[in-house]
Motif scaffolding. Sequence first.
Motif, PDB file in Angstrom:
ATOM      1  N   VAL A   1       0.837  -1.203   0.000  1.00 18.37           N
ATOM      2  CA  VAL A   1       0.000   0.000   0.000  1.00 18.37           C
ATOM      3  C   VAL A   1       0.872   1.252   0.000  1.00 18.37           C
ATOM      4  N   ALA A   2       1.940   1.261   0.806  1.00 22.04           N
ATOM      5  CA  ALA A   2       2.834   2.420   0.862  1.00 22.04           C
ATOM      6  C   ALA A   2       3.490   2.665  -0.495  1.00 22.04           C
ATOM      7  N   GLY A   3       3.895   1.588  -1.172  1.00 18.43           N
ATOM      8  CA  GLY A   3       4.513   1.736  -2.485  1.00 18.43           C
ATOM      9  C   GLY A   3       3.554   2.297  -3.510  1.00 18.43           C
ATOM     10  N   VAL A   4       2.319   1.800  -3.513  1.00 22.50           N
ATOM     11  CA  VAL A   4       1.308   2.309  -4.454  1.00 22.50           C
ATOM     12  C   VAL A   4       0.999   3.777  -4.176  1.00 22.50           C
TER      13      VAL A   4
ATOM     14  N   PHE B   1       5.853 -16.437   2.616  1.00 23.81           N
ATOM     15  CA  PHE B   1       5.405 -16.422   4.009  1.00 23.81           C
ATOM     16  C   PHE B   1       3.897 -16.213   4.126  1.00 23.81           C
ATOM     17  N   GLY B   2       3.175 -16.307   3.015  1.00 25.97           N
ATOM     18  CA  GLY B   2       1.726 -16.157   3.046  1.00 25.97           C
ATOM     19  C   GLY B   2       1.260 -14.936   2.274  1.00 25.97           C
ATOM     20  N   ALA B   3      -0.008 -14.932   1.902  1.00 22.33           N
ATOM     21  CA  ALA B   3      -0.585 -13.804   1.164  1.00 22.33           C
ATOM     22  C   ALA B   3      -0.578 -12.550   2.042  1.00 22.33           C
ATOM     23  N   PRO B   4      -0.392 -11.371   1.431  1.00 25.48           N
ATOM     24  CA  PRO B   4      -0.344 -10.129   2.223  1.00 25.48           C
ATOM     25  C   PRO B   4      -1.655  -9.862   2.944  1.00 25.48           C
ATOM     26  N   GLN B   5      -1.537  -9.297   4.143  1.00 21.44           N
ATOM     27  CA  GLN B   5      -2.694  -8.886   4.927  1.00 21.44           C
ATOM     28  C   GLN B   5      -2.626  -7.376   5.121  1.00 21.44           C
ATOM     29  N   PHE B   6      -3.780  -6.745   5.251  1.00 20.64           N
ATOM     30  CA  PHE B   6      -3.819  -5.281   5.287  1.00 20.64           C
ATOM     31  C   PHE B   6      -4.427  -4.811   6.604  1.00 20.64           C
ATOM     32  N   GLU B   7      -3.568  -4.219   7.430  1.00 25.53           N
ATOM     33  CA  GLU B   7      -3.992  -3.715   8.740  1.00 25.53           C
ATOM     34  C   GLU B   7      -3.711  -2.215   8.795  1.00 25.53           C
ATOM     35  N   ILE B   8      -4.686  -1.447   9.222  1.00 29.93           N
ATOM     36  CA  ILE B   8      -4.620   0.011   9.139  1.00 29.93           C
ATOM     37  C   ILE B   8      -3.393   0.585   9.849  1.00 29.93           C
ATOM     38  N   ALA B   9      -3.139   0.175  11.095  1.00 26.64           N
ATOM     39  CA  ALA B   9      -2.020   0.747  11.855  1.00 26.64           C
ATOM     40  C   ALA B   9      -0.691   0.494  11.147  1.00 26.64           C
ATOM     41  N   ALA B  10      -0.497  -0.720  10.654  1.00 29.01           N
ATOM     42  CA  ALA B  10       0.743  -1.035   9.945  1.00 29.01           C
ATOM     43  C   ALA B  10       0.852  -0.241   8.655  1.00 29.01           C
ATOM     44  N   ILE B  11      -0.248  -0.059   7.952  1.00 33.57           N
ATOM     45  CA  ILE B  11      -0.247   0.697   6.693  1.00 33.57           C
ATOM     46  C   ILE B  11       0.139   2.153   6.944  1.00 33.57           C
ATOM     47  N   VAL B  12      -0.440   2.746   8.004  1.00 36.01           N
ATOM     48  CA  VAL B  12      -0.117   4.142   8.321  1.00 36.01           C
ATOM     49  C   VAL B  12       1.379   4.286   8.613  1.00 36.01           C
TER      50      VAL B  12
END
Length: 506
Positions: free
Chosen positions: A124-127, A245-256
């Motif tokens: 998400v950060a890259g996009v 290591f598995g499909a990416p997961q999207f968590e708001i705090a980590a994305i921010v």
Amino acid sequence: MAATPGQTLEEDRKHPVDETLPPFKMFTSGLQHVAAMYAGVVAPPMIVGPACGLSAAETAFLMGASLFTAGIATLLQTLGFWKVGAKLPFVNGVSFAGVTPMVAIGKAQSPDNALPIIFGAVIVAGVLGFLLAPYFSKLVRFFPPVVTGTVITLIGVSLLPVAFNWSQGGNSQAPDYGSLTNIGMAALTFLIVLVLRRVLRGFLQQIAILLGLIAGTLIAIPVGITHFSALAEADLIGFPTPFHFGAPQFEIAAIVSMCIVMLVCMTESTADMLALGKIVDRPADERTIEGGLRADTLGTAVSPLFNGFANSAFAQNIGLVAMTKVRSRYVVATSGLILIVLGLCPVAASVISLVPLPVLGGAGIVLFGSVAASGIQTLATAAMEKGDNALIVAASVGIGLIPIAAPDFYHHLPKDLLVVLDSGISTGCLVAIALNLAFNHFGGKAAGEGAGGETADAGTADGRPAADGEPASAAPADDPAEAHIPQQPDRGAVDDSGEPAATPAH
């Protein structure tokens, strides 16, 4: 068909950045870039892996993936396509700016979810960064010589503690850290590099760093600090399986958190591109910076597919370009291909890793010192005697040195702020931009009073790098490649605790 005189003249005018070298020179010069940045690429996965509960074998896999994705990002940057790539001799690799938040994410999540959440946030950060690149590149107008000189100086000064740490052994918990053996090997390599640069001529002088690293490594074998265990245990082939290591997961705090890291990386990459543009005598204009940021962010968005992290330019390699005066982007593209091979062949990567950290530290002092020297030379063109430019530099350098001189200075502040504050480059850059705007743009000064250092070569009166065909505000130096030697910060070492070393990094 014979070339016409006009065609011949046009060929003679080919810019050094766009020149190709003979295959052997291309390979050895590219290998020199890889040797200079190898430790910086593998350090972040060495820290993040254990924090996410990975075994030694899985961490090694993560290191190979980082080498592979660094090669892809470097090719995007140097060769490019469409509007992607600065097409300058930029080496890209894993940014150290993301290590602290990724370690925090890893410790807060279960081992099964840690890396997928990190990879989702990095995507998400890259996009986001890719979409912001056209707008972020317009900040180039806020980087006149008084700002770029300050930032380049801070880049070099921020890198030097990394070289000092390597010279002592790289691991502050090791019993031989700072031993006479380690420091002696660093000093010997330092002297070898200086002597080779002084006595060699031509191509051999250009690869003096590589020759110094080889000589230092050979001397280190009987001394007992060259270890071959990694070479014996390495596999021949090791392709980084997509989403291992598995499909990416999207968590708001980590994305921010990772989006903030992306903005920091983009700020530092902008400064790095301006610095490198001066070195290679091709000033980085708005279009160049936009393409470079697109390459950084696209490389970042693609990296998690192959289990890699956020990528950005490596500043230590800017010093290498300045020292060797080999300005060809195809040399650095060759280093990108070498990185891909290293990522696919752990045995080959282990050969590079044979270089002991004290040997790398001795050479690093020369490389990183040249970056700081370039910043000082850039400041010499910034009309320091006029207006408040000296005050801007004093305040910005002072703030930028805090994380270097006092690593725990901000330890009581919220952790989210530390992503920016722990980088002397980022804080110094932001302070320099703000003070330049306050004193030289909003202070009501006339354009002729030295605002921002208009006397800088390859710059226009408002501090922007001169575009093609646009007159610069002052005549360039006799040898632009020599007059300016500045990406990144690099990359710190690790200690036994698995935490990032206190040295600031890119």
